[in-house]
Design a protein around this motif. Structure first.
Motif, PDB file in Angstrom:
ATOM      1  N   ASP A 412       0.868  -1.159   0.000  1.00  0.00           N
ATOM      2  CA  ASP A 412       0.000   0.000   0.000  1.00  0.00           C
ATOM      3  C   ASP A 412       0.916   1.223   0.000  1.00  0.00           C
ATOM      4  O   ASP A 412       1.862   1.280   0.794  1.00  0.00           O
ATOM      5  N   TRP A 413       0.656   2.204  -0.846  1.00  0.00           N
ATOM      6  CA  TRP A 413       1.511   3.396  -0.958  1.00  0.00           C
ATOM      7  C   TRP A 413       0.754   4.577  -0.362  1.00  0.00           C
ATOM      8  O   TRP A 413      -0.327   4.919  -0.836  1.00  0.00           O
ATOM      9  N   ARG A 414       1.282   5.175   0.707  1.00  0.00           N
ATOM     10  CA  ARG A 414       0.474   6.119   1.487  1.00  0.00           C
ATOM     11  C   ARG A 414       1.001   7.560   1.452  1.00  0.00           C
ATOM     12  O   ARG A 414       2.046   7.849   0.912  1.00  0.00           O
ATOM     13  N   GLU A 415       0.236   8.425   2.109  1.00  0.00           N
ATOM     14  CA  GLU A 415       0.645   9.833   2.297  1.00  0.00           C
ATOM     15  C   GLU A 415       1.493   9.946   3.567  1.00  0.00           C
ATOM     16  O   GLU A 415       1.465   9.064   4.425  1.00  0.00           O
ATOM     17  N   ALA A 416       2.207  11.060   3.685  1.00  0.00           N
ATOM     18  CA  ALA A 416       3.177  11.211   4.785  1.00  0.00           C
ATOM     19  C   ALA A 416       2.543  11.377   6.169  1.00  0.00           C
ATOM     20  O   ALA A 416       1.513  12.026   6.322  1.00  0.00           O
ATOM     21  N   GLY A 417       3.204  10.806   7.164  1.00  0.00           N
ATOM     22  CA  GLY A 417       2.776  10.962   8.556  1.00  0.00           C
ATOM     23  C   GLY A 417       3.464   9.920   9.424  1.00  0.00           C
ATOM     24  O   GLY A 417       4.207   9.073   8.922  1.00  0.00           O
ATOM     25  N   CYS A 418       3.203   9.969  10.731  1.00  0.00           N
ATOM     26  CA  CYS A 418       3.817   8.998  11.649  1.00  0.00           C
ATOM     27  C   CYS A 418       3.230   7.605  11.451  1.00  0.00           C
ATOM     28  O   CYS A 418       3.867   6.595  11.743  1.00  0.00           O
ATOM     29  N   SER A 419       1.987   7.572  11.016  1.00  0.00           N
ATOM     30  CA  SER A 419       1.335   6.314  10.635  1.00  0.00           C
ATOM     31  C   SER A 419       1.423   5.240  11.712  1.00  0.00           C
ATOM     32  O   SER A 419       1.216   5.509  12.896  1.00  0.00           O
ATOM     33  N   MET A 420       1.800   4.035  11.308  1.00  0.00           N
ATOM     34  CA  MET A 420       1.716   2.888  12.212  1.00  0.00           C
ATOM     35  C   MET A 420       2.850   2.809  13.232  1.00  0.00           C
ATOM     36  O   MET A 420       2.959   1.834  13.974  1.00  0.00           O
ATOM     37  N   CYS A 421       3.645   3.863  13.310  1.00  0.00           N
ATOM     38  CA  CYS A 421       4.677   3.885  14.347  1.00  0.00           C
ATOM     39  C   CYS A 421       4.042   4.050  15.728  1.00  0.00           C
ATOM     40  O   CYS A 421       4.589   3.627  16.726  1.00  0.00           O
ATOM     41  N   ILE A 422       2.873   4.691  15.764  1.00  0.00           N
ATOM     42  CA  ILE A 422       2.246   5.052  17.043  1.00  0.00           C
ATOM     43  C   ILE A 422       0.728   5.004  16.858  1.00  0.00           C
ATOM     44  O   ILE A 422       0.233   5.403  15.818  1.00  0.00           O
ATOM     45  N   GLY A 423       0.046   4.475  17.853  1.00  0.00           N
ATOM     46  CA  GLY A 423      -1.402   4.329  17.711  1.00  0.00           C
ATOM     47  C   GLY A 423      -2.181   5.615  17.871  1.00  0.00           C
ATOM     48  O   GLY A 423      -3.108   5.692  18.671  1.00  0.00           O
ATOM     49  N   LEU A 424      -1.844   6.636  17.123  1.00  0.00           N
ATOM     50  CA  LEU A 424      -2.518   7.933  17.269  1.00  0.00           C
ATOM     51  C   LEU A 424      -3.370   8.288  16.057  1.00  0.00           C
ATOM     52  O   LEU A 424      -4.015   9.316  16.020  1.00  0.00           O
ATOM     53  N   ASN A 425      -3.302   7.476  15.026  1.00  0.00           N
ATOM     54  CA  ASN A 425      -4.048   7.734  13.799  1.00  0.00           C
ATOM     55  C   ASN A 425      -4.621   6.386  13.341  1.00  0.00           C
ATOM     56  O   ASN A 425      -4.364   5.369  13.969  1.00  0.00           O
ATOM     57  N   PRO A 426      -5.385   6.362  12.259  1.00  0.00           N
ATOM     58  CA  PRO A 426      -6.076   5.101  11.929  1.00  0.00           C
ATOM     59  C   PRO A 426      -5.162   3.912  11.591  1.00  0.00           C
ATOM     60  O   PRO A 426      -5.626   2.766  11.610  1.00  0.00           O
ATOM     61  N   ASP A 427      -3.882   4.121  11.276  1.00  0.00           N
ATOM     62  CA  ASP A 427      -3.016   2.992  10.904  1.00  0.00           C
ATOM     63  C   ASP A 427      -2.551   2.267  12.166  1.00  0.00           C
ATOM     64  O   ASP A 427      -1.653   2.736  12.867  1.00  0.00           O
ATOM     65  N   GLN A 428      -3.155   1.115  12.442  1.00  0.00           N
ATOM     66  CA  GLN A 428      -2.818   0.420  13.692  1.00  0.00           C
ATOM     67  C   GLN A 428      -2.828  -1.091  13.503  1.00  0.00           C
ATOM     68  O   GLN A 428      -3.469  -1.603  12.585  1.00  0.00           O
ATOM     69  N   LEU A 429      -2.151  -1.784  14.407  1.00  0.00           N
ATOM     70  CA  LEU A 429      -2.221  -3.241  14.439  1.00  0.00           C
ATOM     71  C   LEU A 429      -3.458  -3.646  15.228  1.00  0.00           C
ATOM     72  O   LEU A 429      -3.842  -2.959  16.179  1.00  0.00           O
ATOM     73  N   GLY A 430      -4.039  -4.759  14.846  1.00  0.00           N
ATOM     74  CA  GLY A 430      -5.122  -5.326  15.651  1.00  0.00           C
ATOM     75  C   GLY A 430      -4.512  -6.167  16.768  1.00  0.00           C
ATOM     76  O   GLY A 430      -3.310  -6.456  16.755  1.00  0.00           O
ATOM     77  N   PRO A 431      -5.332  -6.596  17.755  1.00  0.00           N
ATOM     78  CA  PRO A 431      -4.812  -7.412  18.856  1.00  0.00           C
ATOM     79  C   PRO A 431      -4.081  -8.651  18.337  1.00  0.00           C
ATOM     80  O   PRO A 431      -4.588  -9.351  17.460  1.00  0.00           O
ATOM     81  N   GLU A 432      -2.889  -8.871  18.847  1.00  0.00           N
ATOM     82  CA  GLU A 432      -2.030 -10.026  18.544  1.00  0.00           C
ATOM     83  C   GLU A 432      -1.524 -10.075  17.107  1.00  0.00           C
ATOM     84  O   GLU A 432      -0.902 -11.053  16.702  1.00  0.00           O
ATOM     85  N   GLU A 433      -1.782  -9.024  16.352  1.00  0.00           N
ATOM     86  CA  GLU A 433      -1.192  -8.988  15.010  1.00  0.00           C
ATOM     87  C   GLU A 433       0.300  -8.735  15.149  1.00  0.00           C
ATOM     88  O   GLU A 433       0.737  -7.943  15.985  1.00  0.00           O
ATOM     89  N   ARG A 434       1.065  -9.393  14.285  1.00  0.00           N
ATOM     90  CA  ARG A 434       2.521  -9.301  14.374  1.00  0.00           C
ATOM     91  C   ARG A 434       3.050  -8.503  13.185  1.00  0.00           C
ATOM     92  O   ARG A 434       2.644  -8.732  12.045  1.00  0.00           O
ATOM     93  N   CYS A 435       3.958  -7.587  13.486  1.00  0.00           N
ATOM     94  CA  CYS A 435       4.421  -6.676  12.432  1.00  0.00           C
ATOM     95  C   CYS A 435       5.946  -6.591  12.372  1.00  0.00           C
ATOM     96  O   CYS A 435       6.611  -6.477  13.397  1.00  0.00           O
ATOM     97  N   ALA A 436       6.482  -6.664  11.156  1.00  0.00           N
ATOM     98  CA  ALA A 436       7.888  -6.312  10.942  1.00  0.00           C
ATOM     99  C   ALA A 436       7.876  -4.829  10.625  1.00  0.00           C
ATOM    100  O   ALA A 436       7.260  -4.411   9.631  1.00  0.00           O
ATOM    101  N   SER A 437       8.522  -4.035  11.452  1.00  0.00           N
ATOM    102  CA  SER A 437       8.349  -2.587  11.359  1.00  0.00           C
ATOM    103  C   SER A 437       9.696  -1.867  11.340  1.00  0.00           C
ATOM    104  O   SER A 437      10.596  -2.204  12.107  1.00  0.00           O
ATOM    105  N   THR A 438       9.798  -0.854  10.493  1.00  0.00           N
ATOM    106  CA  THR A 438      11.060  -0.104  10.437  1.00  0.00           C
ATOM    107  C   THR A 438      11.095   1.033  11.464  1.00  0.00           C
ATOM    108  O   THR A 438      11.978   1.875  11.422  1.00  0.00           O
ATOM    109  N   SER A 439      10.127   1.042  12.371  1.00  0.00           N
ATOM    110  CA  SER A 439      10.071   2.130  13.363  1.00  0.00           C
ATOM    111  C   SER A 439      11.074   1.896  14.494  1.00  0.00           C
ATOM    112  O   SER A 439      11.980   1.071  14.367  1.00  0.00           O
ATOM    113  N   ASN A 440      10.906   2.574  15.612  1.00  0.00           N
ATOM    114  CA  ASN A 440      11.938   2.561  16.651  1.00  0.00           C
ATOM    115  C   ASN A 440      11.497   2.012  18.007  1.00  0.00           C
ATOM    116  O   ASN A 440      12.313   1.848  18.899  1.00  0.00           O
TER     117      ASN A 440
END
Ligand SMILES: CC(C)[C@H](C(=O)O)[C@@H](O)C(=O)O
Ligand code: SF4
Length: 740
Positions: A412-440
């Motif tokens: 998925d190609w998105r617009e700029a923002g903090c996105s799924m790094c932090i649960g403050l906007n709609p991009d989030q993991l669901g319970p027990e979902e596992r993510c490989a993430s380039t965040s910190n």
């Protein structure tokens, strides 16, 4: 003999502290502002009838709350930010920018993006400068050889009003990485390895300078990735000495100096380095050959292993605290000891965040897809997204066709923002979902309630997306796919800066108002008597104290019920747990006794302190505290008492009986009334005086306004390249597309 940090510090002292341990007043050259940590600062500023001293040294954007779904050019906050509480924060920022005349890169502006990405990209941050932002990852910008660090909201207000900050000088640490990195090993792996080596509290109290042949060989963007995660090592800031790489990166950036100013700046920047025999309080040496592509297995950034490794056995850790923390982490992560990392199946892949969303990160990720060929597709069980760090990065990537590569593979190609790094906007993991993430940050619940995060580099994220599990990227593309210096070349191919729209005129003129009581006025601490709540945890980070979803507020009050929310409430059923803070008499505790160290580490959110205070806690006892948290507590009249491990345990055991504790700051002693135990403690003289008096720092600093003016005059004469002429920049930006 001075270090780079000493030199920058010395150049910025407006007035020295009364003694070596007291804070000095230092001048701030650059102040970045975003919507989460600023509303309460502006609210207090306006209600005290103060103004922003240097809007020209300030730059703002909205990033944390912003959705990343397609954004029309005519985007309005009203329609785009659907969540009403998120919208209130963005709208408050817009109004505050309008009133303060601070340059603002809003939603319709291509330059909008993650605050730490745009600060570097636009050339706003310069070597030798002091840069702050109400955000812990301001450390990213230390890559320019600037002293860049995160602050809390009260300090944001202080900077807005005075353009200075009261800061206690940190200690000097140097991390030297020498040798040659293996093919496919990136700056993200280097910093994960460093944090794994020194631990998340290893840098507490220090500013880290990164040195050695590996660091010298990295591009600017790779250096930013390293400095970004300095805060995950507990450090106040990370630094890399400016060199040719820095200078060529900055040349022609929209906000960088030009003409004579450029020449003067470059001459000065080249002089900025640590003297040969300067002394560091701590030195760490890392061999490049020891670093492999690295991935985290637990819920702290220090929980990492090479991708070829397996999930560790908690019993292999030396201390009982680490053993217990590892057990908890594995339970949360749903992992069993001994599982090979490469067999761990992921549900989501996130390429983005201020750690890895710059153009070079996207190029590196896309290069893996190119090597794999057009057949390479995101595994059917994985949802993968790429979120550029700014509108400029996005446009550049599109000009290079990277979006086509990502989309073709199923990202998925998105617009700029903090996105799924932090649960403050709609991009989030669901319970027990596992993510490989380039965040910190891989903290519990960081990417969404009960979500599970594995931190990786962009190349490793692509590998995980394609195979559906954590994977050694070197295996799937072969060594030939990597060049020496896997992050990318030191000089970037041309970057496009397009025409941009300045749009504050569309914003309403009135200042936002809130009905909040004068909560912040209670900033004094003399003594407290009451129940203490024992907490047996290491590294209690501010995400744990107050999860991100509660940061959307524009007031300081009402956060008490959300303190330790994830431990107190079952997020699926909404039921209260039997966590100690929910139980009598601890639900009325006034003192928190933690047996672990590094309490309050991580994010700079002052909201965590407001939550403690709102709950009724006015003193925390622990072995040590995160630097930014320490300052935030001082600003809010919350006393922090530092005591050795065995004493903390003794006090926690006593607190567990529910008997009252008396803490007296004047006498500097803790009294356990029932057992008669008296424990002396020591607080820094300045901190003590300020807490006892309930000082208003801003008032005190404004009394030194003549010194600030004198400093500003000196700065104009000596470092005129630091003066920002925003109108010139606007003309340049509006004059058509700039290329270099
Ligand atoms: C919201 C902000 C205060 C916070 C920080 O300080 O880091 C955030 O950016 C984070 O990453 O947790
Ligand atoms: S760490 Fe994440 S939430 Fe914080 S500023 Fe960076 S991208 Fe945003």
């Amino acid at each position: 003999m001075s270090t780079l940090y000493d030199k920058i510090w010395q150049n910025h002292v407006v007035s020295e502290g009364q003694d070596a341990s007291a804070p000095s007043l230092i001048f701030v050259d650059r102040h970045l502002v975003h919507e989460v940590s600023s509303p309460q600062a502006f609210e207090s500023l306006w209600s005290a009838k103060r103004i922003v001293r240097r809007p020209d040294c300030t730059l703002a954007t909205a990033d944390h709350n912003v959705p990343t779904t397609p954004r029309a050019e005519s985007v309005t906050t009203e329609h785009y930010v659907r969540d009403p509480i998120s919208r209130a924060q963005v709208t408050a920022l817009e109004k505050n920018m309008r009133r303060s005349k601070i340059p603002y890169y809003g939603l319709g502006d291509e330059r909008q993006g993650i605050v730490h990405v745009i600060g570097g990209e636009q050339g706003f941050i310069l070597p030798g400068a002091v840069c702050v932002c109400g955000d812990s990852h301001t450390s990213t910008l230390g890559a320019f050889g600037a002293l860049a660090f995160g602050i809390g909201t009260s300090e944001v207000e202080h900077v807005l009003a005075t353009q200075t900050l009261r800061v206690r000088k940190s200690l000097n640490m140097r991390v030297t990485v020498d040798g040659e990195l293996g093919l496919g090993v990136t700056s993200k792996d280097v910093i994960l390895h460093i944090i794994g080596t020194i631990g998340t509290a290893g840098g507490t109290g220090f500013v880290i300078e990164y040195a050695g042949s590996v660091v010298r060989g990295l591009s600017m963007e790779a250096r930013m990735t390293m400095c970004n995660m300095s805060i995950e090592a507990g450090a106040r800031a990370g630094l890399v000495a400016p060199d040719d790489v820095t200078v060529s990166y900055l040349r022609n950036r929209p906000l960088a100096p030009d003409g004579n100013h450029w020449d003067q700046g470059v001459e000065f920047w080249r002089s900025l380095k640590t003297d040969e025999h300067a002394k560091f309080d701590r030195e760490v040496f890392i061999k490049a050959e020891d670093i492999l592509p690295t991935v985290t297995w637990g819920t702290s950034p220090q929980d990492s292993v090479p991708i070829s490794g397996s999930v560790p056995d908690p019993s292999s850790f030396k201390t009982p605290q680490r053993r217990e923390a590892a057990e908890k982490s594995l339970k949360y992560m749903g992992l069993t000891p001994g599982t090979p990392m490469e067999s761990i199946v992921v549900d989501k892949v996130f390429i983005g965040s201020c750690t890895n969303s710059r153009i070079e990160d996207l190029r590196n990720a896309a290069a893996i897809l190119t090597t794999l060929g057009p057949e390479a597709k995101v595994s059917p069980n994985v949802a993968a997204m790429v979120v550029p760090g700014s509108g400029v990065v996005k446009r550049q990537a599109e000009a290079e066709g990277l979006d086509v590569l990502f989309r073709r593979a199923g990202f998925d190609w998105r617009e700029a923002g903090c996105s799924m790094c932090i649960g403050l906007n709609p991009d989030q993991l669901g319970p027990e979902e596992r993510c490989a993430s380039t965040s910190n940050r891989n903290f519990e619940g960081r990417q969404g309630d009960k979500g599970r995060t594995h931190l990786v580099s962009p190349a490793m994220a692509v590998a995980a997306a394609v195979t559906g599990k954590l994977t050694d990227v070197r295996k799937i593309v072969g060594a030939a796919a990597f060049q020496k210096g896997s992050d990318g070349p030191q000089s970037l191919p041309p970057m496009l800066f397009g025409e941009t729209a300045i749009q504050p005129d569309e914003l309403s003129d009135e200042a936002p108002s809130s009905q909040e009581p004068l909560f912040r006025q209670i900033r004094q601490f003399v003594s407290v008597k009451g129940v203490g709540v024992p907490i047996h945890m290491e590294n209690v980070d501010t995400d744990k104290l107050l999860p991100a979803k509660f940061l959307k507020t524009i007031t300081r009050t009402g956060l008490g019920d959300s303190l330790f929310y994830r431990l107190r409430v079952d997020e699926v059923t909404g039921q209260k747990s039997d966590f100690i803070l929910n139980r009598e008499p601890f639900d009325k505790a006034k003192i928190l006794v933690c047996t672990g160290s590094n309490f309050g580490c991580g994010s700079s959110r002052e909201h965590a302190v407001w939550a403690l205070k709102d709950f009724g806690i006015s003193c925390v006892i622990a072995q040590s505290f995160g630097d930014i948290f320490f300052n935030n507590c001082n600003q809010n009249g919350l006393l922090l008492v530092t005591l050795p491990a065995d004493v903390c345990v003794q006090l926690a055991d006593y607190a567990a009986t529910g008997a009252e504790i008396d803490i007296d700051l004047e006498k500097e002693q803790v009294t356990c009334m029932k057992s008669g135990l008296v424990v002396p403690f020591h607080t820094n003289g300045t901190t003590r005086r300020r807490l006892l008096r309930g000082t208003d720092d801003i008032e005190d600093t404004l009394a030194e306004a003549d010194k600030i003016s004198a400093y500003e005059k000196m700065r104009r004469e000596r470092w005129s390249w630091l003066e920002l002429d925003i109108t010139r920049t606007r003309r340049r930006a509006a004059g058509g597309s700039l290329e270099w």
